[in-house]
Design a protein around this motif. Structure first.
Motif, PDB file in Angstrom:
ATOM      1  N   LEU A  99      47.087  46.316  16.004  1.00 19.45           N
ATOM      2  CA  LEU A  99      46.901  44.760  15.381  1.00 19.45           C
ATOM      3  C   LEU A  99      48.091  44.249  14.753  1.00 19.45           C
ATOM      4  CD1 LEU A  99      43.956  47.155  12.498  1.00 19.45           C
ATOM      5  CD2 LEU A  99      44.308  45.474  14.876  1.00 19.45           C
ATOM      6  N   HIS A 100      48.987  44.447  15.228  1.00 23.77           N
ATOM      7  CA  HIS A 100      50.232  44.008  14.716  1.00 23.77           C
ATOM      8  C   HIS A 100      51.112  44.011  16.522  1.00 23.77           C
ATOM      9  CE1 HIS A 100      53.798  43.506  12.241  1.00 23.77           C
ATOM     10  NE2 HIS A 100      54.561  43.179  13.258  1.00 23.77           N
ATOM     11  N   ASN A 101      51.245  43.097  17.121  1.00 22.22           N
ATOM     12  CA  ASN A 101      51.572  42.044  18.525  1.00 22.22           C
ATOM     13  C   ASN A 101      51.917  40.807  17.860  1.00 22.22           C
ATOM     14  OD1 ASN A 101      52.004  41.719  21.349  1.00 22.22           O
ATOM     15  ND2 ASN A 101      50.901  43.772  21.749  1.00 22.22           N
ATOM     16  N   SER A 122      55.381  40.309  23.191  1.00 17.56           N
ATOM     17  CA  SER A 122      55.151  41.304  23.951  1.00 17.56           C
ATOM     18  C   SER A 122      55.857  40.953  25.818  1.00 17.56           C
ATOM     19  CB  SER A 122      53.535  41.378  24.154  1.00 17.56           C
ATOM     20  OG  SER A 122      53.558  39.427  24.643  1.00 17.56           O
ATOM     21  N   VAL A 123      57.020  40.180  26.172  1.00 11.53           N
ATOM     22  CA  VAL A 123      57.035  40.051  26.798  1.00 11.53           C
ATOM     23  C   VAL A 123      57.723  40.381  27.484  1.00 11.53           C
ATOM     24  CG1 VAL A 123      57.042  37.766  29.053  1.00 11.53           C
ATOM     25  CG2 VAL A 123      55.671  37.772  27.233  1.00 11.53           C
ATOM     26  N   TYR A 124      58.490  41.607  28.806  1.00 14.87           N
ATOM     27  CA  TYR A 124      59.471  42.250  29.521  1.00 14.87           C
ATOM     28  C   TYR A 124      60.131  40.283  29.981  1.00 14.87           C
ATOM     29  CZ  TYR A 124      58.580  47.082  28.481  1.00 14.87           C
ATOM     30  OH  TYR A 124      58.016  48.182  28.269  1.00 14.87           O
ATOM     31  N   ALA A 125      61.546  41.098  29.523  1.00 18.73           N
ATOM     32  CA  ALA A 125      62.047  40.352  30.160  1.00 18.73           C
ATOM     33  C   ALA A 125      62.593  39.538  31.407  1.00 18.73           C
ATOM     34  CB  ALA A 125      63.681  41.008  29.579  1.00 18.73           C
ATOM     35  N   GLU A 126      61.706  40.388  32.388  1.00 19.35           N
ATOM     36  CA  GLU A 126      61.806  40.669  33.540  1.00 19.35           C
ATOM     37  C   GLU A 126      61.115  39.428  33.955  1.00 19.35           C
ATOM     38  OE1 GLU A 126      63.785  44.241  33.360  1.00 19.35           O
ATOM     39  OE2 GLU A 126      62.090  43.685  32.264  1.00 19.35           O
ATOM     40  N   ASP A 127      59.627  38.977  33.453  1.00 13.04           N
ATOM     41  CA  ASP A 127      58.709  38.545  33.456  1.00 13.04           C
ATOM     42  C   ASP A 127      58.935  36.795  33.379  1.00 13.04           C
ATOM     43  OD1 ASP A 127      56.647  40.297  34.325  1.00 13.04           O
ATOM     44  OD2 ASP A 127      56.624  40.748  32.133  1.00 13.04           O
ATOM     45  N   PHE A 128      60.131  36.796  31.915  1.00 10.20           N
ATOM     46  CA  PHE A 128      60.692  35.807  31.764  1.00 10.20           C
ATOM     47  C   PHE A 128      61.000  35.258  32.200  1.00 10.20           C
ATOM     48  CE2 PHE A 128      59.924  36.918  26.707  1.00 10.20           C
ATOM     49  CZ  PHE A 128      58.531  35.870  26.276  1.00 10.20           C
ATOM     50  N   GLU A 144      44.432  42.524  18.558  1.00 12.46           N
ATOM     51  CA  GLU A 144      44.822  41.649  17.687  1.00 12.46           C
ATOM     52  C   GLU A 144      46.136  40.574  17.435  1.00 12.46           C
ATOM     53  OE1 GLU A 144      44.234  41.736  13.027  1.00 12.46           O
ATOM     54  OE2 GLU A 144      41.888  42.387  13.415  1.00 12.46           O
ATOM     55  N   LEU A 145      45.983  39.631  18.342  1.00 13.37           N
ATOM     56  CA  LEU A 145      47.451  39.124  18.805  1.00 13.37           C
ATOM     57  C   LEU A 145      48.003  37.820  17.679  1.00 13.37           C
ATOM     58  CD1 LEU A 145      49.367  39.273  21.206  1.00 13.37           C
ATOM     59  CD2 LEU A 145      48.119  37.636  22.173  1.00 13.37           C
ATOM     60  N   MET A 146      49.867  38.399  17.316  1.00 18.65           N
ATOM     61  CA  MET A 146      50.036  36.918  16.643  1.00 18.65           C
ATOM     62  C   MET A 146      50.277  35.983  17.269  1.00 18.65           C
ATOM     63  SD  MET A 146      51.778  39.146  13.914  1.00 18.65           S
ATOM     64  CE  MET A 146      52.187  40.714  14.288  1.00 18.65           C
ATOM     65  N   ASP A 153      56.273  43.904  19.380  1.00 15.54           N
ATOM     66  CA  ASP A 153      57.318  43.242  20.396  1.00 15.54           C
ATOM     67  C   ASP A 153      57.735  44.301  21.450  1.00 15.54           C
ATOM     68  OD1 ASP A 153      57.744  40.470  19.294  1.00 15.54           O
ATOM     69  OD2 ASP A 153      58.471  41.965  17.388  1.00 15.54           O
ATOM     70  N   GLU A 154      56.617  44.594  21.727  1.00 18.52           N
ATOM     71  CA  GLU A 154      56.827  45.619  22.994  1.00 18.52           C
ATOM     72  C   GLU A 154      57.914  45.174  24.586  1.00 18.52           C
ATOM     73  OE1 GLU A 154      53.085  46.416  25.549  1.00 18.52           O
ATOM     74  OE2 GLU A 154      51.747  45.434  23.869  1.00 18.52           O
ATOM     75  N   GLY A 155      57.295  43.871  24.936  1.00 22.60           N
ATOM     76  CA  GLY A 155      58.390  42.907  25.090  1.00 22.60           C
ATOM     77  C   GLY A 155      59.753  43.528  25.387  1.00 22.60           C
ATOM     78  N   VAL A 156      60.220  43.068  24.220  1.00 21.63           N
ATOM     79  CA  VAL A 156      61.734  42.565  23.550  1.00 21.63           C
ATOM     80  C   VAL A 156      62.160  44.177  23.286  1.00 21.63           C
ATOM     81  CG1 VAL A 156      63.654  41.570  22.118  1.00 21.63           C
ATOM     82  CG2 VAL A 156      61.212  40.896  22.625  1.00 21.63           C
ATOM     83  N   LEU A 157      61.878  45.174  23.138  1.00 19.36           N
ATOM     84  CA  LEU A 157      61.796  46.737  22.565  1.00 19.36           C
ATOM     85  C   LEU A 157      61.586  47.666  23.127  1.00 19.36           C
ATOM     86  CD1 LEU A 157      60.311  46.497  18.708  1.00 19.36           C
ATOM     87  CD2 LEU A 157      62.567  46.871  19.524  1.00 19.36           C
ATOM     88  N   ARG A 158      61.417  47.213  24.569  1.00 17.11           N
ATOM     89  CA  ARG A 158      61.166  47.997  26.290  1.00 17.11           C
ATOM     90  C   ARG A 158      59.615  49.316  25.747  1.00 17.11           C
ATOM     91  NH1 ARG A 158      62.996  44.617  29.973  1.00 17.11           N
ATOM     92  NH2 ARG A 158      63.162  46.720  31.137  1.00 17.11           N
TER      93      ARG A 158
END
Length: 527
Positions: free
Chosen positions: A71-73, A78-84, A186-188, A422-427
């Motif tokens: 519920l908090h994303n 959410s995007v990992y650095a490698e994908d960016f 639930e995606l911000m 922020d699962e991507g930035v936070l790994r």
């Protein structure tokens, strides 16, 4: 037809959304029990206890464990650095001279991201560390920069690679939810055209007394943008699902996740811009059933956010009166002693609750609030849940272990649910949040299962709950004979919330009946 519990007409789009989740559930329900099997739950609980002290074994078990909703994303985070960086390479983007951010061309060949990726892996690694918290979490430069600064500064560093690739990032978010055995997200997410328009207006002075007059002007500008915005969301979602091969035999598990959106108001901007973003969110959520609520984001310790906190609460109260069907969750209490002066820790959560928040994001500083006992009691009484982000709180605020209030909330009867932030930035990912909950907070299988159920009970998905009461001791009468009964199937077809809840119960039943696959992982009592 209305969205049950929301009071607003659904229309054709809303009816399709409400029935879509139920259709998948009804086709899979089979002979599911009326209630969880006690023996299966006890066996799963014993197995988790056996592996709880061994992180690798625990990860295997928790990866497969069913989870409810995230519920908090934040989509961007959410995007990992490698994908960016992969997107940046494809777009011909560069690294700046300090190898600290992604920038537009031109640049020397050695700083082209595409070149760095194949010819200079060490520079490439520096860029990954710069646009995420990977380096900070691994002990690189912690004396020079705080986790808070490293985290929040990351977003500006990858901005050029984000724009124009929103469908890809949506697909990544859906896929991560499916990979982690979630049933709801639930995606911000702020659609680009509407967000840019709202941020481009003048930053004239505004106060609480002027909200009504300002609203009359602003809503006239927002309303013509809504149809175009809804079409943009439809297009990007369709592109995301095409990327995941939804509807084919090779569909990604993310295709099965029910996804809804939250619009994010911006608290770190001039008051008029924050107000404009809030109006956009409420107006869009009123029109589009895919947007189930409004949040407020950006660093809570930002000087502007601290200065205008009471004004923002007044804005929420004004718009909630205009749009009573739109749900609100607020980032509140994402603060820690030392990050801000003690006086800034005294009342943010209490004010958010008093201003209509139905959930609180983070809520980390609750123990420092002046009226903490009363606020906790109210949250428990009214079912105002807390979105717990363990990795985020540890990295950004330095709050973990016994300093974290998750056990305080649980002891006071406040609903809590794990989320990723922020699962991507936070790994991180949702399974890692569960690993932290077990290893650092001492939670066990029944606790995790309850939080998964709470995440759906307090989600903003429309419709009545599958559960007869908040204690979740039994299903509603229509489903008392089982999820596959005719009465229950009819009930689930009319409630998106109940449909995703039923899906979670089916997943738990299947998981608890298939524990033999983990016997080797379990080892000899977890040794």
């Amino acid at each position: 037809m209305t969205a049950m519990g929301s009071g607003r007409p659904l229309g054709a789009l809303g009816r399709a959304l409400a029935l879509a989740g139920a259709a998948a559930l009804l086709s899979a329900a089979g002979a599911s029990p009326a209630r969880a099997d006690a023996a299966g739950e006890a066996a799963a609980s014993a197995m988790l206890d056996d592996v709880a002290g061994h992180e690798a074994r625990l990860r295997v078990f928790l990866q497969a464990m069913p989870k409810g909703g995230d519920l908090h994303n934040h989509l961007g985070g959410s995007v990992y650095a490698e994908d960016f960086l992969e997107a940046a390479a494809a777009q011909g983007l560069c690294a700046d001279a300090e190898i600290g951010r992604i920038v537009p061309p031109p640049c020397p060949r050695e700083r082209e991201v595409a070149v760095m990726a194949v010819e200079d892996p060490f520079a490439y690694a520096r860029l990954v560390d710069a646009i995420s918290t990977r380096g900070f979490q691994k002990g690189i430069g912690p004396a020079l920069v705080s986790g808070h600064s490293q985290f929040f500064s990351s977003f500006a560093k990858f901005g050029p690679a984000y724009r124009g690739e929103e469908a890809r990032w949506l697909a990544e978010a859906y896929a991560s939810a499916g990979r982690n055995n979630l049933v709801y997200l639930e995606l911000m997410y702020n659609p680009g055209g509407l967000a840019r328009t709202m941020a481009a207006g003048p930053a004239e002075a505004i106060d609480a007394a002027g909200l009504a007059a300002s609203y009359a002007r602003e809503i006239a500008a927002v309303t013509p943008l809504l149809d175009e915005t809804m079409a943009e969301v439809t297009r990007l979602d369709a592109e995301a699902r095409k990327r995941l091969r939804c509807g084919t035999a090779a569909a990604d598990p993310g295709c099965g996740v029910t996804v809804r959106y939250l619009y994010s108001a911006m608290r770190g901007m001039a008051p008029a811009l924050a107000w404009r973003s809030m109006i956009a969110g409420f107006a869009l959520a009123h029109r589009d059933p895919r947007f189930v609520g409004v949040n407020i984001v950006m660093p809570e310790d930002d000087p502007v956010a601290l200065r205008d906190y009471d004004l923002h609460m007044a804005m929420f109260r004004f718009l909630e009166a205009k749009y009573p069907e739109v749900k609100v969750t607020m980032h509140a209490g994402e603060l820690a002693l030392g990050l801000v002066p003690p006086r800034a820790l005294e009342d943010h959560i209490a004010k958010a609750v008093a201003s209509g928040a139905r959930r609180i994001g983070h809520g980390v500083d609750i123990a420092y609030e002046t009226a903490a006992p009363e606020t906790l009691a109210r949250m428990a009484r009214e079912g105002i849940g807390v979105e717990i982000n363990l990795t985020s709180n540890a990295v950004i605020l330095g709050v973990e272990g016994g300093t974290h209030p998750i056990q305080l909330y649980r002891a006071m009867g406040v609903p809590v649910m794990l989320s990723t932030d922020d699962e991507g930035v936070l790994r991180s990912d949702m399974t890692n949040e569960h690993v932290r909950a077990v290893m650092q907070q001492g939670l066990r299988y029944p606790d995790l299962k309850q939080m998964a159920r709470d995440s759906l009970e307090y989600a903003f998905a429309p419709g009545p709950s599958l559960w007869r009461d908040r204690g979740m001791t039994a299903f509603v009468p229509a489903c008392a004979a089982g999820l596959a009964s005719a009465a229950c199937r009819a009930f689930l077809a009319g409630s998106e919330k109940a449909a995703v809840q039923a899906r979670l119960e089916i997943n738990f039943d299947r998981f608890e009946r298939s524990l033999d696959r983990f016997r080797g992982v379990q080892g000899a009592k977890g040794t």
